[in-house]
Write a protein that holds these residues in place. Structure first.
Motif, short mmCIF file in Angstrom:
data_model
loop_
_atom_site.label_atom_id
_atom_site.label_comp_id
_atom_site.label_asym_id
_atom_site.label_seq_id
_atom_site.Cartn_x
_atom_site.Cartn_y
_atom_site.Cartn_z
N ARG A 71 22.79 -24.02 0.36
CA ARG A 71 22.45 -24.91 1.46
C ARG A 71 22.73 -24.11 2.74
NH1 ARG A 71 20.99 -27.18 -2.71
NH2 ARG A 71 21.05 -29.42 -3.10
N HIS A 108 21.47 -30.29 -7.41
CA HIS A 108 22.87 -30.49 -7.77
C HIS A 108 23.26 -31.94 -7.48
CE1 HIS A 108 24.62 -29.26 -3.51
NE2 HIS A 108 23.93 -30.38 -3.47
N HIS A 110 26.98 -34.38 -6.52
CA HIS A 110 28.40 -34.26 -6.17
C HIS A 110 28.99 -35.62 -5.84
CE1 HIS A 110 26.54 -34.20 -2.20
NE2 HIS A 110 25.96 -33.04 -2.46
N HIS A 149 20.02 -34.19 -6.42
CA HIS A 149 19.13 -33.97 -5.29
C HIS A 149 18.84 -32.49 -5.08
CE1 HIS A 149 23.25 -34.04 -3.71
NE2 HIS A 149 22.84 -33.19 -2.79
N HIS A 151 16.06 -29.87 -2.40
CA HIS A 151 15.16 -29.87 -1.25
C HIS A 151 14.10 -28.78 -1.42
CE1 HIS A 151 18.57 -32.01 0.39
NE2 HIS A 151 19.31 -30.91 0.41
#
Ligand code: 1HN
Length: 345
Positions: A71, A108, A110, A149, A151
């Protein structure tokens, strides 16, 4: 208020004997952990200007490939907590994330809850729990605790969004961890379409979904229209404000942080009460002056600022002829659930 005894008042051999047994006298530290009337807050009023952070974030795009970052984020850190703590407030983490055309931030999940508020760029998407959520300016996308999720970006310009997480709280509670996954299969159905009309919810064969997170994307076009309709319908209403909720239950969209959108009428000055939760203000459209305690910030679109709890916040729309729109995140669901919530007016 009486003065309490100090640590230095105690003989050194006594203090050493206490320390050897992992014991600490309460009274020298009592006022620090529980001051009179108003709590100690490390959260300082802080402003992050989009114009200043944007080139640095784009530079990160050149310096660090997505594979080396997972990220690609610059964290909006509050100096009152120490920058290395990566906190905006006690419970709120903020970051600005960059995705370049063609890049993919792998799947991933979390324990901390997250939301994204899209700041700039078209063509990216987040797949949450198998639902592909397109990302446009002002859209709010939830990635609640435990949901997969990832992106992706099919457009041709950089995309930037604001991440808001309850990471500092999850970390403090020693509950913060992640699990990596593989690319998600996409499923049928879009919560933002199924719940696009307030007042009616899907109930096939008389059954409601019962899902904890029935709606994952809140399109800005709908939220903006709701604010404008509210403002027209109630010309005398001072705070033209909506809260992002679970459309099945009306409860807060997520468990820990609260999310709201505000419309400031042309030229309006709005005083928000001093409440116990810390709060964050992100300007979606317009031009706003934010006054927090004795600090003033001028917000341009894409700018973000934060306010400590127990502090009044005044927002002034600097535009005399057009409304301004503000996204607000706060710690109010957490404070209400814990019984700590206060509104001091
Ligand atoms: C995370 O998972 C994302 O999924 C963004 O985009 C920021 C900050 C801390 C921990 C996890 C994302 C994050 C994060």
């Amino acid at each position: 208020m009486n003065d309490l005894g100090r640590l230095e008042d105690l003989p050194q051999d006594y203090r050493d004997a206490l320390a050897r047994q992992n014991l600490v006298p309460l009274w020298p530290g009592l006022r620090a952990v529980m001051p009179p009337q108003v709590p100690t807050r490390h959260t300082r009023p802080t402003h992050w200007a989009y114009q200043a952070l944007r080139p640095l974030l784009l530079q990160a795009g050149e310096l660090t490939p997505i594979e080396k970052a997972e990220r690609r984020v610059l964290v909006l850190a509050n100096p009152g907590h120490g920058l290395e703590k990566m906190q905006a407030s006690a419970a709120i983490y903020l970051g600005m994330q960059l995705l370049m055309p063609g890049e993919w931030a792998p799947s991933h999940r979390h324990t901390p809850n997250a939301v994204r508020m899209v700041v700039e760029g078209e063509g990216s998407w987040t797949t949450v729990d198998g639902e592909k959520c397109p990302m446009s300016r002002g859209d709010l996308i939830l990635t609640p605790t435990g949901l997969w999720h990832e992106h992706g970006h099919d457009g041709d310009q950089p995309v930037i969004w604001l991440d808001v997480l309850d990471l500092p709280l999850a970390y403090y509670l020693e509950t913060s961890y992640h699990i990596n996954g593989s690319r998600q299969a996409q499923r049928e159905g879009h919560g933002d379409r199924a719940y696009a009309r307030g007042g009616v919810v899907p109930s096939p064969l008389f059954e409601r979904s019962g899902k904890r997170y029935p709606m994952l994307r809140y399109p800005w076009a709908d939220t903006r229209a709701a604010l404008e309709t509210l403002a027209q319908d109630r010309p005398a209403l001072e705070a033209v404000q909506v809260t992002y909720v679970n459309p099945e239950t009306g409860e807060d969209a997520e468990n820990i942080l609260g999310f709201h959108a505000l419309m400031l009428r042309p030229g309006q000055t709005l005083r928000l009460p001093a409440r116990s939760p810390a709060s964050v203000y992100h300007l979606i459209e317009g031009a706003v002056e934010a006054s927090i305690a004795d600090t003033g910030f001028t917000l341009a679109p894409g700018d973000t600022c934060c306010a400590p709890g127990y502090t009044g916040v005044t927002l002034r729309n600097r535009q005399p002829d057009t409304p301004s729109f503000v996204f607000v995140a706060d710690e109010s669901p957490l404070h209400r659930k814990l019984g700590l919530y206060e509104d001091r007016g």
